[in-house]
Each structure stands twice: as C-alpha cells, then as structure tokens.
Enzyme design. Sequence first.
Site, short mmCIF file in Angstrom:
data_model
loop_
_atom_site.label_atom_id
_atom_site.label_comp_id
_atom_site.label_asym_id
_atom_site.label_seq_id
_atom_site.Cartn_x
_atom_site.Cartn_y
_atom_site.Cartn_z
N ARG A 165 -4.20 14.98 9.74
CA ARG A 165 -2.92 15.44 9.17
C ARG A 165 -2.87 16.97 9.10
O ARG A 165 -1.82 17.58 9.32
CB ARG A 165 -2.72 14.83 7.78
CG ARG A 165 -2.41 13.36 7.85
CD ARG A 165 -2.19 12.77 6.48
NE ARG A 165 -1.81 11.36 6.59
CZ ARG A 165 -2.08 10.44 5.67
NH1 ARG A 165 -2.73 10.78 4.58
NH2 ARG A 165 -1.68 9.21 5.84
N ARG A 172 -3.32 7.59 -6.02
CA ARG A 172 -4.31 6.62 -5.52
C ARG A 172 -5.18 6.12 -6.67
O ARG A 172 -5.60 4.96 -6.69
CB ARG A 172 -5.19 7.27 -4.46
CG ARG A 172 -4.44 7.73 -3.20
CD ARG A 172 -5.40 8.48 -2.30
NE ARG A 172 -4.80 8.95 -1.06
CZ ARG A 172 -4.19 10.12 -0.92
NH1 ARG A 172 -4.07 10.94 -1.94
NH2 ARG A 172 -3.70 10.47 0.26
N ASP A 209 -7.36 12.98 6.74
CA ASP A 209 -6.79 14.21 6.17
C ASP A 209 -6.89 15.36 7.18
O ASP A 209 -5.98 16.19 7.28
CB ASP A 209 -7.53 14.58 4.87
CG ASP A 209 -7.45 13.45 3.84
OD1 ASP A 209 -6.48 12.67 3.90
OD2 ASP A 209 -8.37 13.33 3.01
#
Length: 306
Positions: free
Chosen positions: A151, A88, A148
């Site tokens: 996930r 990123r 996050d």
Amino acid sequence: MKVTVVGAGAVGASCAEYIAIKNFASEVVLVDIKEGFAEGKAMDLMQTASLNGFDTKITGVTNDYSKSADSDVAVITSGIPRKPGMTREELISTNAGIVKSVAENLIKHSPNVIVIVVSNPMDTMTYLTHKATGLPKNRIIGMGGALDSARFKYRLSEALGCPASDVDGMVIGGHSDTGMIPLTRLATRNSVPVSKFLDNDKLEYVKEETKVGGATLTKLLGTSAWYAPGAAVSAMVQAIALDSKKMFPCSVFLEGQYGLKDICIGAPAIIGRNGVEEIVEIELDDAEKSKLTESADAVRKTNDLL
Ligand SMILES: NC(=O)c1ccc[n+]([C@@H]2O[C@H](COP(=O)([O-])OP(=O)(O)OC[C@H]3O[C@@H](n4cnc5c(N)ncnc54)[C@H](O)[C@@H]3O)[C@@H](O)[C@H]2O)c1
Ligand SMILES: O=C(O)C[C@H](O)C(=O)O
C-alpha cells in the site's frame, strides 16, 4: 507443497486463488466452520483451473482438520473482519478464541507446519499463536508488513506519477492505524531517494494514507479488504515454497532485536523454507526508533487483553 488455508471467506479464498494461479503448490486445502462453504469455494476455484492454467488441487472441508494433515504451510484467516469505524483491536474478543483453537487443531495434524497468521488484531494473534502452540519462533509469521508496504508503494507511485514497480519501500511496526511506520527516509524510485521528487508535505500525506490504508478500504467496502491481503499472503507462501529468501516486513517474535522482547511486531525478515530465516536489524533514526517504541507499547496493551 501442501498449504492449508483456514477461513474460506474473502481473504482466505483470495489467498487460495493467488496461490493456485501462481502454480507453485501441489495442494491447497480450504477449511471453514460454516457448513459447505469451503467446499463451495474450492469447487468454484477449481472450475477456474482450465481457464487460468493451474494444476494446484484445491479442496474444501468443513472443520475437518484431518484433511489438513502434513501441511507444509498453514494460513489462519478465520475470524471476523472489522466494519467501518472500528479498529482492528476491537476484534480481539471474538478472534482470540477462534485463532487459538484453529492453531491448536492445525498443529495436531501438521506438527512441522509453518503458520502464517492473518486474522486481526494480527500482531496480537501472532503472539497468541506463539503462546498457544509453542512452535519454534521461526515457524510462526504474522502477515501485515507485506500488505502495508504494498500500500505504501501504491501511494508513493501515485504521488510520483510512476508505476508501483518503479518504487521500493517498507513499512515496519504494528499492523494498526496508528502503529505502522512507513519508512519514507529509505524509500526509493529506482534507487533514488523519494525525497528527491516529493517534498515533506507530500511524503507526510503518503505516510498518513498508508497508515489508514485498511480503514479507507473498510469504509469503501463495508468490510475489510481481500485482494491485496490475499496477494501478500500468497507472496509469503511462495517465498517459503521456493525457499527464495525474500525479505518482507513480517510480524516476528523479537528477542532483543530493535531493543524489544517478548512481542510480535513488524520487522524485516528473510523468508525461506524454514519460515523466518533471519530477522534483519536496520539502522533507524531517533524519530523512527521512538515511533517503534510507541507502536510496541500499543501492541503490548492489546496483548495484555488476551
Ligand atoms: N493481517 C492483515 O493484513 C489482514 C488483511 C485482511 C484481513 N485481515 C483479517 O482477516 C480476517 C478474515 O477477514 P475476511 O475478510 O476474510 O473475513 P470473512 O468474514 O470474509 O471470512 C472469515 C471466515 O472465517 C470463518 N471462520 C470463523 N470462525 C472459524 C473457525 N473457528 N474455523 C474456521 N473458520 C472460521 C468464517 O466462517 C468466514 O468464512 C479478519 O480478522 C480480518 O480482520 C487481516
Ligand atoms: O483493515 C483491516 O481491518 C484489515 C486488514 O488489516 C487490512 O489492513 O486490510
């Protein structure tokens, strides 16, 4: 509640769609730099209104910020996504200029707006938005930890063989492949610590899969993910709209919390009508503390590139 979403690409459109389907906002304005693109996405989404049963009015404009005037919330998703094999952080040189100009345009027309930053590298883009706009710190929130953590719960539920709705857990730290800190110590299945069901090797596997969650999807898709990112942003916008005071790990400007200053990084925050209502300081153990310090050092290195 008027929401502007800048960037009508994969994440921006998904975010607009989830906001509309949840039916809590009166208006969503999509803005994109690509001629006609936001208009097209808005029209396509509006043609789902009768099917999906929402009343939110979605409009699209090409780079015309006057149409975003008096937004309560603005979401910045403009910028390039990574390709397989990239980090990123490698997006900074393109995305910093885009995020800065977008943030400045937004606040010209909506001085009271709450900004949610999504573009990557997100913690640094959130920091840049603070520096570029000078908005009060409660009104700039980076989205990373909500995604996050979703996930993390997905990976935990997979390992536990149970629905994700049975699982609670949180990821703090930087939104990067190495900087995320999934807090396995505090994760539970209906209040029972997950360590009761999963041995250390399994927990380590869950942690590592969570950290590379974005990279895994980027490899599969050829570009980065959009459904879960869009859902995570829409959940945060909803918390602001309904003043629900929900807690999400968000990239927030720290002024001494967790021993960190002058940095935006993921920490638990209460989100309500004022944006960040409170930053929650939880007790971390020594290993978690040192991971957070490492993660903050990495975010600072990226900030130094601005
Ligand atoms: N924080 C997170 O958790 C998270 C999650 C997913 C994606 N992202 C990031 O979000 C960004 C967008 O991802 P995507 O998959 O939607 O990309 P995308 O390419 O599908 O969409 C980006 C859109 O931004 C537009 N754009 C570019 N410059 C602009 C400008 N100056 N003004 C207005 N619009 C502009 C492009 O025309 C494009 O439509 C990327 O940087 C990606 O890394 C972050
Ligand atoms: O992985 C990416 O580059 C996009 C986003 O940050 C994600 O986590 O899905």
